[in-house]
Design a protein around this motif. Structure first.
Motif, PDB file in Angstrom:
ATOM      1  N   UNK A   6       0.821  -1.208   0.000  1.00  0.00           N
ATOM      2  CA  UNK A   6       0.000   0.000   0.000  1.00  0.00           C
ATOM      3  C   UNK A   6       0.857   1.262   0.000  1.00  0.00           C
ATOM      4  N   UNK A   7       1.940   1.248   0.773  1.00  0.00           N
ATOM      5  CA  UNK A   7       2.844   2.396   0.800  1.00  0.00           C
ATOM      6  C   UNK A   7       3.428   2.638  -0.596  1.00  0.00           C
ATOM      7  N   UNK A   8       3.807   1.547  -1.280  1.00  0.00           N
ATOM      8  CA  UNK A   8       4.349   1.682  -2.631  1.00  0.00           C
ATOM      9  C   UNK A   8       3.330   2.239  -3.601  1.00  0.00           C
ATOM     10  N   UNK A   9       2.086   1.775  -3.489  1.00  0.00           N
ATOM     11  CA  UNK A   9       1.032   2.265  -4.386  1.00  0.00           C
ATOM     12  C   UNK A   9       0.788   3.752  -4.160  1.00  0.00           C
ATOM     13  N   UNK A  10       0.625   4.143  -2.895  1.00  0.00           N
ATOM     14  CA  UNK A  10       0.380   5.553  -2.575  1.00  0.00           C
ATOM     15  C   UNK A  10       1.564   6.410  -3.013  1.00  0.00           C
ATOM     16  N   UNK A  11       2.769   5.924  -2.772  1.00  0.00           N
ATOM     17  CA  UNK A  11       3.956   6.679  -3.144  1.00  0.00           C
ATOM     18  C   UNK A  11       4.054   6.925  -4.636  1.00  0.00           C
ATOM     19  N   UNK A  12       3.765   5.902  -5.436  1.00  0.00           N
ATOM     20  CA  UNK A  12       3.831   6.069  -6.894  1.00  0.00           C
ATOM     21  C   UNK A  12       2.754   7.020  -7.396  1.00  0.00           C
ATOM     22  N   UNK A  13       1.570   6.952  -6.797  1.00  0.00           N
ATOM     23  CA  UNK A  13       0.515   7.881  -7.200  1.00  0.00           C
ATOM     24  C   UNK A  13       0.950   9.308  -6.913  1.00  0.00           C
ATOM     25  N   UNK A  14       1.576   9.508  -5.765  1.00  0.00           N
ATOM     26  CA  UNK A  14       1.955  10.848  -5.353  1.00  0.00           C
ATOM     27  C   UNK A  14       3.162  11.372  -6.097  1.00  0.00           C
ATOM     28  N   UNK A  15       4.159  10.524  -6.315  1.00  0.00           N
ATOM     29  CA  UNK A  15       5.408  10.956  -6.943  1.00  0.00           C
ATOM     30  C   UNK A  15       5.292  10.990  -8.471  1.00  0.00           C
ATOM     31  N   UNK A  16       4.578  10.030  -9.049  1.00  0.00           N
ATOM     32  CA  UNK A  16       4.463   9.968 -10.518  1.00  0.00           C
ATOM     33  C   UNK A  16       3.016  10.245 -10.931  1.00  0.00           C
ATOM     34  N   UNK A  17       2.201   9.200 -10.974  1.00  0.00           N
ATOM     35  CA  UNK A  17       0.796   9.363 -11.362  1.00  0.00           C
ATOM     36  C   UNK A  17       0.040   8.088 -11.051  1.00  0.00           C
ATOM     37  N   UNK A  18      -1.280   8.183 -11.074  1.00  0.00           N
ATOM     38  CA  UNK A  18      -2.109   7.002 -10.842  1.00  0.00           C
ATOM     39  C   UNK A  18      -1.927   5.994 -11.974  1.00  0.00           C
ATOM     40  N   UNK A  19      -1.722   6.477 -13.204  1.00  0.00           N
ATOM     41  CA  UNK A  19      -1.501   5.575 -14.329  1.00  0.00           C
ATOM     42  C   UNK A  19      -0.263   4.731 -14.113  1.00  0.00           C
ATOM     43  N   UNK A  20       0.839   5.373 -13.726  1.00  0.00           N
ATOM     44  CA  UNK A  20       2.087   4.642 -13.528  1.00  0.00           C
ATOM     45  C   UNK A  20       1.938   3.625 -12.401  1.00  0.00           C
ATOM     46  N   UNK A  21       1.243   4.012 -11.340  1.00  0.00           N
ATOM     47  CA  UNK A  21       1.001   3.080 -10.239  1.00  0.00           C
ATOM     48  C   UNK A  21       0.213   1.874 -10.716  1.00  0.00           C
ATOM     49  N   UNK A  22      -0.775   2.112 -11.567  1.00  0.00           N
ATOM     50  CA  UNK A  22      -1.585   1.021 -12.107  1.00  0.00           C
ATOM     51  C   UNK A  22      -0.745   0.095 -12.983  1.00  0.00           C
ATOM     52  N   UNK A  23       0.160   0.671 -13.759  1.00  0.00           N
ATOM     53  CA  UNK A  23       1.034  -0.131 -14.619  1.00  0.00           C
ATOM     54  C   UNK A  23       1.909  -1.061 -13.776  1.00  0.00           C
ATOM     55  N   UNK A  24       2.525  -0.518 -12.730  1.00  0.00           N
ATOM     56  CA  UNK A  24       3.389  -1.332 -11.881  1.00  0.00           C
ATOM     57  C   UNK A  24       2.580  -2.393 -11.139  1.00  0.00           C
ATOM     58  N   UNK A  25       1.351  -2.065 -10.787  1.00  0.00           N
ATOM     59  CA  UNK A  25       0.489  -3.046 -10.126  1.00  0.00           C
ATOM     60  C   UNK A  25       0.212  -4.233 -11.044  1.00  0.00           C
ATOM     61  N   UNK A  26       0.018  -3.962 -12.324  1.00  0.00           N
ATOM     62  CA  UNK A  26      -0.222  -5.053 -13.268  1.00  0.00           C
ATOM     63  C   UNK A  26       1.040  -5.890 -13.462  1.00  0.00           C
TER      64      UNK A  26
END
Length: 372
Positions: free
Chosen positions: A285-305
């Protein structure tokens, strides 16, 4: 909850990123890399530890549900340490902020639904191997596209339709492959139950994503880092309370001592498995929130996949899960679906940026014209 914690936040919009624009390039990339590692390692470790818990003699579905959210206090670390989590932009602190009662109602309802969703995921992981479980969880992107169409006004493009079709076929192949993939000597109906629970959990989780996005758009009306973390923390708090009540109401708490004594790797390993599973979900969860905040929600979604694709491979290596031709094809179809979904999100984000830039340019020209 699978691949659970990450999608709860992966649909967030543009969160304030100004504090990180001051970082040097290498510092920014280091921060991004750390968050990517948190997300992928956290999600893979949580799924594998969850399967390990069952393999070694654990049988409490409510305990497996509880550990998915019980370590939510870890999220207070970035909440208090990052300055931007406290300092909201002027635009985000408007007079139209919802009342405490409305916010509490949203957190309560979503938290209860998340607890039920986590229970479905726990049942699915009990009756399926880790690799099959992860592949079925990939179908959440297809469900997400459908719910986003009805609740969040997302358009169905050829890429989205392609993604839905590929992910649906991938899940269908896994369903037809039941005979060779039971984690132990499970009966066919238990395999079917695990498949249906995991598929249902993926659908329900996608609905939760869309409802959360709708809440941010229509009710909360701000998407700061603090608001995103608060949503995650308080819904997890409610889900943890519901899971605890379920653990005691079901009577499963009486079996925990016997589980610990009869655990394959010993009592100490039993406790460590539960603790580290809980920690792994929140690290994710920390990684997901961090990527959304530092990069974007799209990038976080890509890494999640990407993490969804890594989990089946990890399960094959660690648990020696069977990876026959059908599952390889299912994995490739899931990756194709991921690619189509990600490509469409990339196109949408580029269009939004161009539109925003054009509007900003028009506003600037109008301002200069008025000065003349």
């Amino acid at each position: 909850m699978t691949d659970n914690q990450e999608p709860i936040l992966a649909k967030r919009g543009n969160v304030e990123q100004k504090p990180f624009l001051k970082l040097k390039r290498w510092q920014w990339w280091l921060l991004v890399s750390v968050n990517i590692a948190f997300l992928i390692l956290g999600q893979c470790a949580a799924v594998l530890l969850g399967r390990f818990y069952y393999d070694q003699g654990g049988n409490s579905k409510w305990m497996a549900t509880l550990v998915q959210t019980a370590a939510f206090p870890i999220l207070y670390i970035p909440f208090f340490l990052l300055p931007s989590s406290k300092d909201e932009s002027p635009s985000s602190s408007s007079s139209s902020s919802p009342s405490l009662t409305i916010l509490a109602s949203i957190y309560l309802v979503l938290g209860v639904v998340i607890a039920g969703d986590n229970m479905l995921y726990s049942i699915g992981l009990l009756y399926l191997s880790a690799s099959t479980y992860s592949l079925i969880c990939a179908s959440q992107l297809a469900f997400n596209a459908v719910f986003s169409y009805f609740l969040n006004s997302q358009k169905f493009t050829s890429l989205i339709l392609n993604s839905v079709a590929m992910l649906s076929f991938s899940a269908a192949l896994i369903a037809a492959n039941e005979g060779s993939d039971e984690p132990s000597a499970q009966s066919k109906w238990k395999y079917a139950l695990g498949f249906l629970c995991t598929l249902g959990a993926s659908a329900l989780y996608s609905l939760i994503l869309s409802l959360m996005q709708l809440s941010f758009q229509k009710v909360i009306r701000k998407e700061t880092f603090a608001a995103v973390l608060e949503m995650q923390i308080y819904t997890s708090l409610v889900a943890t309370c519901v899971s605890t009540v379920g653990l005691f109401a079901s009577g499963e708490w009486r079996t925990l001592h016997g589980e610990m004594i009869g655990y394959g790797k010993g009592g100490a390993s039993y406790v460590q498995t539960l603790v580290w599973t809980a920690v792994a979900w929140q690290v994710c969860s920390v990684g997901v929130v961090g990527l959304i905040f530092v990069v974007s929600s799209l990038f976080s979604n890509v890494i999640s996949t990407v993490a969804l694709a890594v989990s089946p491979v990890s399960a094959v290596i660690i648990f020696r899960d069977k990876m026959n031709g059908v599952k390889v094809i299912a994995l490739l179809m899931a990756v194709w679906g991921f690619g189509c979904y990600t490509r469409q999100n990339y196109i949408d984000e580029c269009d939004l940026r161009e539109k925003t830039a054009a509007e900003a340019g028009d506003a600037e020209r109008g301002h200069r014209g008025s000065e003349c």
